[in-house]
Design a protein around this motif. Structure first.
Motif, PDB file in Angstrom:
ATOM      1  N   LEU A  23       0.218  -1.350  -0.307  1.00  8.59           N
ATOM      2  CA  LEU A  23      -0.182  -0.253   0.370  1.00  8.59           C
ATOM      3  C   LEU A  23       0.863   1.189   0.105  1.00  8.59           C
ATOM      4  O   LEU A  23       0.056   1.968   0.050  1.00  8.59           O
ATOM      5  N   ASP A  24       1.965   0.841  -0.203  1.00 12.84           N
ATOM      6  CA  ASP A  24       3.190   2.407  -0.110  1.00 12.84           C
ATOM      7  C   ASP A  24       3.427   2.756  -1.952  1.00 12.84           C
ATOM      8  O   ASP A  24       3.967   1.785  -2.183  1.00 12.84           O
ATOM      9  N   VAL A  25       2.984   3.822  -1.668  1.00  7.68           N
ATOM     10  CA  VAL A  25       2.645   4.107  -2.993  1.00  7.68           C
ATOM     11  C   VAL A  25       4.158   4.376  -3.415  1.00  7.68           C
ATOM     12  O   VAL A  25       4.426   4.951  -4.827  1.00  7.68           O
ATOM     13  N   ASP A  26       4.875   4.838  -3.304  1.00  6.73           N
ATOM     14  CA  ASP A  26       6.916   4.871  -3.473  1.00  6.73           C
ATOM     15  C   ASP A  26       7.115   3.586  -3.705  1.00  6.73           C
ATOM     16  O   ASP A  26       7.775   3.986  -4.397  1.00  6.73           O
ATOM     17  N   VAL A  27       6.858   2.949  -2.450  1.00  2.00           N
ATOM     18  CA  VAL A  27       7.172   1.155  -2.991  1.00  2.00           C
ATOM     19  C   VAL A  27       7.679   0.750  -4.396  1.00  2.00           C
ATOM     20  O   VAL A  27       7.690   0.529  -5.279  1.00  2.00           O
ATOM     21  N   THR A  41      -1.350  11.126  -4.183  1.00  3.68           N
ATOM     22  CA  THR A  41      -2.200  10.266  -3.781  1.00  3.68           C
ATOM     23  C   THR A  41      -3.311  11.591  -3.129  1.00  3.68           C
ATOM     24  O   THR A  41      -2.917  12.611  -3.788  1.00  3.68           O
ATOM     25  N   SER A  42      -4.839  11.658  -2.943  1.00  5.74           N
ATOM     26  CA  SER A  42      -5.910  11.702  -3.158  1.00  5.74           C
ATOM     27  C   SER A  42      -5.227  12.883  -1.764  1.00  5.74           C
ATOM     28  O   SER A  42      -5.746  14.006  -1.364  1.00  5.74           O
ATOM     29  N   THR A  43      -4.572  12.108  -0.936  1.00  4.83           N
ATOM     30  CA  THR A  43      -4.521  12.746   0.147  1.00  4.83           C
ATOM     31  C   THR A  43      -3.077  13.527   0.824  1.00  4.83           C
ATOM     32  O   THR A  43      -2.977  13.462   1.843  1.00  4.83           O
ATOM     33  N   GLY A  44      -2.149  13.279  -0.261  1.00  8.09           N
ATOM     34  CA  GLY A  44      -1.320  13.032  -0.039  1.00  8.09           C
ATOM     35  C   GLY A  44      -0.161  12.481   1.285  1.00  8.09           C
ATOM     36  O   GLY A  44       1.008  11.843   0.864  1.00  8.09           O
ATOM     37  N   ARG A  45      -0.699  11.556   1.626  1.00  2.36           N
ATOM     38  CA  ARG A  45      -0.237  10.479   2.157  1.00  2.36           C
ATOM     39  C   ARG A  45       0.139   9.631   1.484  1.00  2.36           C
ATOM     40  O   ARG A  45       0.199   9.290   0.497  1.00  2.36           O
ATOM     41  N   ARG A  46       1.713   8.589   2.031  1.00  2.53           N
ATOM     42  CA  ARG A  46       1.888   8.012   0.925  1.00  2.53           C
ATOM     43  C   ARG A  46       1.922   6.663   1.069  1.00  2.53           C
ATOM     44  O   ARG A  46       1.671   5.143   0.481  1.00  2.53           O
ATOM     45  N   LEU A  50      -8.616   2.923   2.970  1.00  2.00           N
ATOM     46  CA  LEU A  50      -9.796   2.616   2.399  1.00  2.00           C
ATOM     47  C   LEU A  50     -10.636   4.052   2.590  1.00  2.00           C
ATOM     48  O   LEU A  50     -10.066   5.551   2.656  1.00  2.00           O
ATOM     49  N   GLY A  51     -10.633   3.768   0.365  1.00  2.00           N
ATOM     50  CA  GLY A  51     -11.244   5.348  -0.191  1.00  2.00           C
ATOM     51  C   GLY A  51     -10.308   6.464  -0.866  1.00  2.00           C
ATOM     52  O   GLY A  51     -10.292   7.161  -1.420  1.00  2.00           O
ATOM     53  N   ASP A  52      -9.011   6.397  -0.852  1.00  2.00           N
ATOM     54  CA  ASP A  52      -8.064   6.993  -0.919  1.00  2.00           C
ATOM     55  C   ASP A  52      -7.974   6.504  -2.191  1.00  2.00           C
ATOM     56  O   ASP A  52      -8.225   5.307  -2.893  1.00  2.00           O
ATOM     57  N   GLU A  53      -7.558   7.830  -2.987  1.00  2.00           N
ATOM     58  CA  GLU A  53      -7.422   7.184  -4.996  1.00  2.00           C
ATOM     59  C   GLU A  53      -5.993   7.574  -4.994  1.00  2.00           C
ATOM     60  O   GLU A  53      -5.473   8.643  -4.318  1.00  2.00           O
ATOM     61  N   VAL A  54      -5.492   7.274  -6.142  1.00  2.00           N
ATOM     62  CA  VAL A  54      -4.121   7.259  -6.182  1.00  2.00           C
ATOM     63  C   VAL A  54      -4.022   7.051  -7.523  1.00  2.00           C
ATOM     64  O   VAL A  54      -4.893   7.059  -8.262  1.00  2.00           O
ATOM     65  N   THR A  55      -2.928   8.445  -8.414  1.00  2.00           N
ATOM     66  CA  THR A  55      -3.192   8.072  -9.665  1.00  2.00           C
ATOM     67  C   THR A  55      -1.795   7.678  -9.847  1.00  2.00           C
ATOM     68  O   THR A  55      -0.955   8.429  -9.970  1.00  2.00           O
ATOM     69  N   PHE A  56      -1.630   6.864 -11.553  1.00  2.00           N
ATOM     70  CA  PHE A  56      -0.589   6.679 -11.746  1.00  2.00           C
ATOM     71  C   PHE A  56       0.024   7.010 -13.216  1.00  2.00           C
ATOM     72  O   PHE A  56      -1.059   6.937 -14.068  1.00  2.00           O
TER      73      PHE A  56
END
Length: 156
Positions: A23-27, A41-46, A50-56
């Motif tokens: 679940l780590d976007v940097d990894v 990420t939608s939240t800035g967290r890496r 649940l509910g978070d969005e990520v754009t690759f």
């Protein structure tokens, strides 16, 4: 008709360690460095929850791709699901399963169901070109996760 891809990996680390790395976007971006992968990420967290969005954004098959996914299921450390909300596929669902093994290891299963746009032509392209390519990327990503998780487990 959707294409199904399933990759099973055995990792000598605890399920919670493997789950968190997945679940780590940097990894994630580091595991696909050859494709110039970036993740926002939608939240800035890496680390997603649940509910978070990520754009690759990445370069795959000679093309620039952009896909946004949302975490729709989050059951730490056993399972999470991400599903495309915007992107190149008609539908894309990636289920991540983590099963603890005797001796402290983890059986990690990546199960992707995807449908391509463009009707029958897209279905042929998905099965002949995209699915084998995704299978290779999932194996590459699993090897990266295995390396990090096993190194982490040795330090713990």
């Amino acid at each position: 008709m959707p294409a199904l891809i399933e990759i099973v990996s055995v990792i000598n680390a605890a399920p919670d360690v493997v789950f968190d790395l997945e679940l780590d976007v940097d990894v994630h971006a580091a595991s696909l460095r050859g494709s110039q992968e970036t993740a926002t990420t939608s939240t800035g967290r890496r680390r997603l929850t649940l509910g978070d969005e990520v754009t690759f954004r990445a370069r795959h098959l000679g093309l620039r791709w952009c896909m946004t996914s949302r975490i729709t299921v989050h059951e730490r450390p056993h399972r999470f699901v991400d599903e495309q909300t915007r992107g190149p596929f008609s539908a894309f669902r990636h289920e991540h399963l983590f099963e603890g093994l005797d001796g402290g290891g983890t059986r990690m299963t990546d199960r992707v169901t995807m449908s391509a746009p463009w009707g029958p032509l897209g279905a042929v392209a998905a099965r002949a070109l995209v699915a084998p390519y995704l299978r290779r990327l999932l194996r590459q990503r699993a090897a990266h996760i295995r390396s990090l998780a096993e190194a982490h487990d040795r330090r713990a």
